[in-house]
Motif scaffolding. Structure first.
Motif, PDB file in Angstrom:
ATOM      1  N   GLU A  32      93.093 -45.693 -17.117  1.00  0.00           N
ATOM      2  CA  GLU A  32      91.720 -46.093 -17.400  1.00  0.00           C
ATOM      3  C   GLU A  32      91.702 -47.479 -18.058  1.00  0.00           C
ATOM      4  O   GLU A  32      92.534 -47.803 -18.893  1.00  0.00           O
ATOM      5  CB  GLU A  32      91.068 -45.073 -18.340  1.00  0.00           C
ATOM      6  CG  GLU A  32      89.604 -45.361 -18.642  1.00  0.00           C
ATOM      7  CD  GLU A  32      88.983 -44.310 -19.546  1.00  0.00           C
ATOM      8  OE1 GLU A  32      87.744 -44.263 -19.635  1.00  0.00           O
ATOM      9  OE2 GLU A  32      89.753 -43.556 -20.179  1.00  0.00           O
ATOM     10  N   GLY A  33      90.764 -48.296 -17.619  1.00  0.00           N
ATOM     11  CA  GLY A  33      90.540 -49.607 -18.227  1.00  0.00           C
ATOM     12  C   GLY A  33      89.057 -49.775 -18.528  1.00  0.00           C
ATOM     13  O   GLY A  33      88.213 -49.480 -17.678  1.00  0.00           O
ATOM     14  N   VAL A  36      87.307 -49.063 -15.010  1.00  0.00           N
ATOM     15  CA  VAL A  36      87.911 -48.418 -13.836  1.00  0.00           C
ATOM     16  C   VAL A  36      88.742 -47.239 -14.325  1.00  0.00           C
ATOM     17  O   VAL A  36      89.298 -47.268 -15.428  1.00  0.00           O
ATOM     18  CB  VAL A  36      88.781 -49.405 -13.032  1.00  0.00           C
ATOM     19  CG1 VAL A  36      87.922 -50.445 -12.337  1.00  0.00           C
ATOM     20  CG2 VAL A  36      89.807 -50.097 -13.940  1.00  0.00           C
ATOM     21  N   GLU A  37      88.823 -46.192 -13.461  1.00  0.00           N
ATOM     22  CA  GLU A  37      89.552 -44.992 -13.844  1.00  0.00           C
ATOM     23  C   GLU A  37      90.094 -44.319 -12.585  1.00  0.00           C
ATOM     24  O   GLU A  37      89.392 -44.206 -11.570  1.00  0.00           O
ATOM     25  CB  GLU A  37      88.641 -44.031 -14.591  1.00  0.00           C
ATOM     26  CG  GLU A  37      89.348 -42.769 -15.070  1.00  0.00           C
ATOM     27  CD  GLU A  37      88.429 -41.868 -15.861  1.00  0.00           C
ATOM     28  OE1 GLU A  37      88.909 -40.822 -16.335  1.00  0.00           O
ATOM     29  OE2 GLU A  37      87.240 -42.210 -16.011  1.00  0.00           O
ATOM     30  N   LEU A  83      89.929 -52.096 -23.415  1.00  0.00           N
ATOM     31  CA  LEU A  83      90.832 -50.974 -23.665  1.00  0.00           C
ATOM     32  C   LEU A  83      91.575 -50.617 -22.375  1.00  0.00           C
ATOM     33  O   LEU A  83      90.962 -50.437 -21.323  1.00  0.00           O
ATOM     34  CB  LEU A  83      90.046 -49.747 -24.146  1.00  0.00           C
ATOM     35  CG  LEU A  83      90.849 -48.443 -24.284  1.00  0.00           C
ATOM     36  CD1 LEU A  83      91.895 -48.577 -25.393  1.00  0.00           C
ATOM     37  CD2 LEU A  83      89.923 -47.269 -24.553  1.00  0.00           C
ATOM     38  N   ILE A  84      92.882 -50.568 -22.455  1.00  0.00           N
ATOM     39  CA  ILE A  84      93.737 -50.077 -21.359  1.00  0.00           C
ATOM     40  C   ILE A  84      94.370 -48.786 -21.852  1.00  0.00           C
ATOM     41  O   ILE A  84      95.066 -48.773 -22.869  1.00  0.00           O
ATOM     42  CB  ILE A  84      94.816 -51.097 -20.967  1.00  0.00           C
ATOM     43  CG1 ILE A  84      94.187 -52.430 -20.557  1.00  0.00           C
ATOM     44  CG2 ILE A  84      95.684 -50.541 -19.853  1.00  0.00           C
ATOM     45  CD1 ILE A  84      93.337 -52.336 -19.317  1.00  0.00           C
ATOM     46  N   HIS A  85      94.151 -47.681 -21.097  1.00  0.00           N
ATOM     47  CA  HIS A  85      94.567 -46.372 -21.596  1.00  0.00           C
ATOM     48  C   HIS A  85      95.235 -45.552 -20.492  1.00  0.00           C
ATOM     49  O   HIS A  85      94.572 -44.897 -19.693  1.00  0.00           O
ATOM     50  CB  HIS A  85      93.346 -45.609 -22.120  1.00  0.00           C
ATOM     51  CG  HIS A  85      93.687 -44.251 -22.662  1.00  0.00           C
ATOM     52  ND1 HIS A  85      94.450 -44.051 -23.786  1.00  0.00           N
ATOM     53  CD2 HIS A  85      93.369 -43.006 -22.212  1.00  0.00           C
ATOM     54  CE1 HIS A  85      94.588 -42.762 -24.022  1.00  0.00           C
ATOM     55  NE2 HIS A  85      93.936 -42.091 -23.067  1.00  0.00           N
ATOM     56  N   TYR A 113      83.371 -47.970 -12.698  1.00  0.00           N
ATOM     57  CA  TYR A 113      82.190 -47.290 -13.204  1.00  0.00           C
ATOM     58  C   TYR A 113      81.593 -48.132 -14.327  1.00  0.00           C
ATOM     59  O   TYR A 113      82.239 -49.028 -14.863  1.00  0.00           O
ATOM     60  CB  TYR A 113      82.530 -45.883 -13.726  1.00  0.00           C
ATOM     61  CG  TYR A 113      83.390 -45.880 -14.969  1.00  0.00           C
ATOM     62  CD1 TYR A 113      82.819 -45.863 -16.225  1.00  0.00           C
ATOM     63  CD2 TYR A 113      84.787 -45.882 -14.868  1.00  0.00           C
ATOM     64  CE1 TYR A 113      83.608 -45.866 -17.362  1.00  0.00           C
ATOM     65  CE2 TYR A 113      85.574 -45.879 -15.997  1.00  0.00           C
ATOM     66  CZ  TYR A 113      84.986 -45.869 -17.241  1.00  0.00           C
ATOM     67  OH  TYR A 113      85.771 -45.879 -18.369  1.00  0.00           O
ATOM     68  N   GLY A 114      80.347 -47.855 -14.666  1.00  0.00           N
ATOM     69  CA  GLY A 114      79.716 -48.615 -15.731  1.00  0.00           C
ATOM     70  C   GLY A 114      78.374 -48.023 -16.101  1.00  0.00           C
ATOM     71  O   GLY A 114      77.795 -47.252 -15.339  1.00  0.00           O
TER      72      GLY A 114
END
Length: 469
Positions: free
Chosen positions: A129-130, A320-321, A107-109, A333-334
């Motif tokens: 955000e990805g 990532v964000e 998701l790419i947002h 992050y995760g």
């Protein structure tokens, strides 16, 4: 707040550890029910080969019939439906296989929030955000693999169902064709007999008017002519209906059914190889279809059994964000989480479902055994029928020759005044019945081969048009 980062290496390590449990598949392995079949289909049978192993074109050598069968296999709507069903279940089998593996989504947002409090302070709040997410139901006890086993069985069942349909389709086209040819021959016999009756009526009229015979003979000749004439529209109606039935089989609205004339000198061997009883299970696709249904029912027992144990669902997320695109890749992050779903209290529902499914499997066993018994009976009936119609055809051939000689002698004696015309009429009726009887005997002999070939599992092969659709 600082988020703890789970690296992809850690995720892979966790998945490998869980894969150790993945190898466990609990439940009883399938085995075919004991059938206790006799070694031979018929007593005295010694051959192990079977005509079912021959290609259908070597059985049905009439090229016009072969053309109709090819059209039926290519255009019949039931055959096309069966082919589509195979494709559907192939996709469903692929779905059940995919359920065994993790699902990965990306998701790419990008997002912009615009605010303007007071009307003179516009502010843009950007977020980039990805995400890369992974979800997986770990097949701890084999629940998903039992489901895959079921889907494979259903897929194979659809293939055998199509082959069984092809076997029946070929037999039905051949039967209708032989019946149509026999109706043509019967109509030809009736028309020839009508000409004979007309000639006899004219002769009876002349002899009656000349005082050589009584009016009774003349009137009887009229009755026989009228009675025979009523058979023509009846046969023409039957021929039309049989043509329509064949048109439906070949998938056509209205078509001219081109066919051969009946060959009275058709020869069939005294004995046809029928094989041993085990060849029924090896050759008949309807029996293999029934066994795949049984395998699918057995897999359902495994699914019901493993539903009583906990299920483990794994979810992992890495992404990532950032509020600035330039720092997008610097803010990873995760996380990873697992959920165990276990039946705590169900008032015995899962146990009852398992027991109910075992009963369904037991019913499927009985139905499979019944299918084998039915196939065995059909094969025996077809063998007996083949032998008896050959015997009947031989006897009707003798009757035909005797009736033909008798009617020729009766005509000669009538012309010479030895017998009266009623005796001639009786001889002609006997010859007419003998002709129809021989025609029907030839038809029955051809159809007996159709029944025997089908009962032994003949009529399908992987190279046929039906298997290629």
């Amino acid at each position: 707040m600082v988020k703890k980062i789970i690296s992809p290496t850690h995720i892979v390590l966790i998945i490998l550890i869980l894969s150790v449990f993945y190898s466990c598949k609990i439940g009883k392995k399938y085995s075919r029910p004991e059938l206790f079949m006799p070694e031979k289909i018929m007593e005295g049978q010694t051959d192990s080969s079977t005509i079912a192993e021959q290609d259908w074109k070597s059985i049905y050598t009439d090229t016009l019939l072969q053309s109709l069968i090819d059209k039926a296999l290519s255009n019949n709507k039931d055959m096309l439906t069966a082919a589509s069903r195979i494709k559907e279940l192939a996709y469903r089998k692929r779905i059940s296989t995919g359920e065994l593996f993790p699902t990965i989504n990306a998701l790419i947002h990008p997002e912009r929030e615009h605010t303007n409090y007071g009307g003179d302070k516009p502010v843009n709040d950007d977020t980039f955000e990805g995400k890369l997410s992974l979800s997986w139901e770990v097949d701890l006890w084999g629940n998903l693999r039992w489901a895959r086993t079921e889907s494979i069985a259903e897929y194979l069942e659809s293939i055998e169902a199509k082959r069984a349909l092809q076997m029946s389709m070929i037999a039905q086209v051949a039967q209708y064709y032989y019946e149509l040819v026999a109706l043509d021959n019967e109509l030809n016999i009736v028309r020839q007999t009508l000409e004979t009756w007309k000639e006899g009526l004219e002769l009876a009229k002349i002899r009656f008017e000349g005082g050589l015979t009584s009016e009774t003979s003349f009137r009887q000749a009229q009755v026989e002519l009228a009675r025979t004439a009523t058979l023509v529209p009846e046969l023409e109606n039957k021929i039309s209906q049989k043509e329509n039935e064949l048109s439906l089989l070949i998938g056509a609205y209205d078509t001219v059914i081109v066919r051969s004339k009946m060959n009275p000198d058709i020869y069939l061997p005294e004995q046809l190889p029928v094989g041993l009883s085990s060849t029924l299970l090896e050759r008949r696709p309807d029996l293999r279809e029934a066994e795949q249904k049984l395998i699918a029912a057995h897999a359902q027992v495994g699914i019901a059994f493993t539903n009583m144990f906990p299920k483990l669902s794994l979810t992992a997320l890495y992404g990532v964000e950032s509020t600035y695109l330039t720092d997008f890749l610097r803010s990873p992050y995760g996380f990873i989480s697992g959920t165990i779903l276990s039946p705590i209290f169900g008032a015995g529902k899962n146990i009852a479902k398992h027991k109910a499914q075992k009963e369904v499997f037991k019913q499927s066993c009985y139905q499979y055994e019944k299918s084998v018994l039915t196939a065995f009976q059909e094969a025996k009936d077809a063998i007996v029928n083949f032998n008896k119609v050959k015997e009947a055809r031989t006897l009707k051939k003798i009757l035909y020759e005797a009736s033909k000689g008798y009617v020729e002698l009766a005509h000669l004696q009538y012309i010479n005044g030895v017998i009266n015309y009623l005796d001639v009429l009786d001889a002609q009726r006997g010859f007419f019945d003998a002709q129809i009887g021989l025609s029907n005997a030839i038809r029955d002999e051809q159809i007996a081969v159709v029944y025997l070939y089908k009962a032994l599992g003949g009529g399908w092969d992987d190279s046929s048009p039906a298997e290629k659709n």
